[in-house]
Design a protein around this motif. Sequence first.
Motif, PDB file in Angstrom:
ATOM      1  N   ASP A 241       0.864  -1.178   0.000  1.00 45.11           N
ATOM      2  CA  ASP A 241       0.000   0.000   0.000  1.00 45.11           C
ATOM      3  C   ASP A 241       0.903   1.232   0.000  1.00 45.11           C
ATOM      4  O   ASP A 241       1.648   1.466   0.942  1.00 45.11           O
ATOM      5  CB  ASP A 241      -0.887  -0.052   1.256  1.00 45.11           C
TER       6      ASP A 241
ATOM      7  N   THR B   8      -2.327   4.649  -6.389  1.00 48.72           N
ATOM      8  CA  THR B   8      -2.009   5.704  -5.442  1.00 48.72           C
ATOM      9  C   THR B   8      -2.142   7.083  -6.072  1.00 48.72           C
ATOM     10  O   THR B   8      -1.944   7.238  -7.276  1.00 48.72           O
ATOM     11  CB  THR B   8      -0.579   5.529  -4.887  1.00 48.72           C
TER      12      THR B   8
ATOM     13  N   GLY C 161      -4.940   0.107  -1.453  1.00 56.32           N
ATOM     14  CA  GLY C 161      -4.278   1.279  -0.903  1.00 56.32           C
ATOM     15  C   GLY C 161      -5.241   2.299  -0.345  1.00 56.32           C
ATOM     16  O   GLY C 161      -6.285   1.945   0.198  1.00 56.32           O
TER      17      GLY C 161
ATOM     18  N   SER D 279      -0.507  -1.021  -4.734  1.00 55.17           N
ATOM     19  CA  SER D 279      -1.756  -0.262  -4.760  1.00 55.17           C
ATOM     20  C   SER D 279      -1.754   0.824  -5.828  1.00 55.17           C
ATOM     21  O   SER D 279      -0.708   1.353  -6.225  1.00 55.17           O
ATOM     22  CB  SER D 279      -2.005   0.392  -3.395  1.00 55.17           C
TER      23      SER D 279
END
Length: 351
Positions: free
Chosen positions: A256, A289, A321, A287
Amino acid sequence: MPAQPATAIRYPAPLRPGDRIGVTAPSSGVPEALWPRVELTRRFLEDRGFEVELGACLRAPSHVSAPREQRAAELMRMLTDPAIRAVVPPWGGETGIDLLDLLDVEAIAAADPTWCVGYSDTTTWLTPVTLRTGVATVHGQNFMDTLYRVPEGMSHWLDVASAPAGTELVQHSPGRYRTTGFDDWAADPGASDYVFDGEGTWTRIDPGHVDEPVTLRGRLVAGCVETISFIAGGAYADVNAFADAYSPEGLVHVLDIAEWGSYDICRALHAMRLHGWFDRSNGVLVSRTAAPAAPGFSQHDAVVDALGMLGVPIIADVECGHLPPYLALLNGAPTTVRFDADERSIAQTLT
């Protein structure tokens, strides 16, 4: 010498109406303006038959909810109280790392397993609980996210924590996401529908194999890069010892990326690699982002720079995330990830 059989991961008992859910903030607490959201979420769970215990460490007198000794004591009490069947923080925070050395891992391991749920800074202690005790945890929505309806094909944390032993949970990328973070819960404390203003799905980014079909298998280990990178490979997060004991077949890593710029993420991932975090990796999920990129050096570039040399598949833009929606993933569960033109899915079994 033949390989030793893996030790079995332990799964907490499925959540059922009548069970008690403990809410505490081992890191950041909730400011007064957002407290109505806490009460509405409590009512939501109580309407479904659960008891909800709001801990003493939930407010926001500073960047943490209380002194570290008090936060650690409340978390320990909830993790070892047989009447509390799940512990769900309101959200993550910034410095939950300060209570790691106050947690009694032996007591947690000796107690009946309790569901632990959350992501972001919560993974600073939640992932070590799985790595050090072999108890499955849920890398998924926080308490403050509980009101949101998840898209079709994805699981709510309540669905995962309520699943019987042996259940296979299959989740799919919805192909839609939100490009910014959180709703204004002060203005609308009951927000329960995400507005998805972006379209897109997973992307394979490892060098020489961009967007090639692949299937990954292994037990899943998840963590927020901005927090787990500080403990990766040390006594509190010895991922290789975990693999030796529970997953000799290898691991599927979930990363994440919350907020650091691409240079910082690159440095953090290099450090995690050097500390052995990915030594047993069969593949990495990263993730989606909204964290900033440097000129000419994207977040994808940062991941490839640090991890491309591993020679394992790397799948980016996964719903793991800080941008909704959020997959609810089982730390420690056997996991199969399928990536091809027709399917982007994660299947996990409670075994």
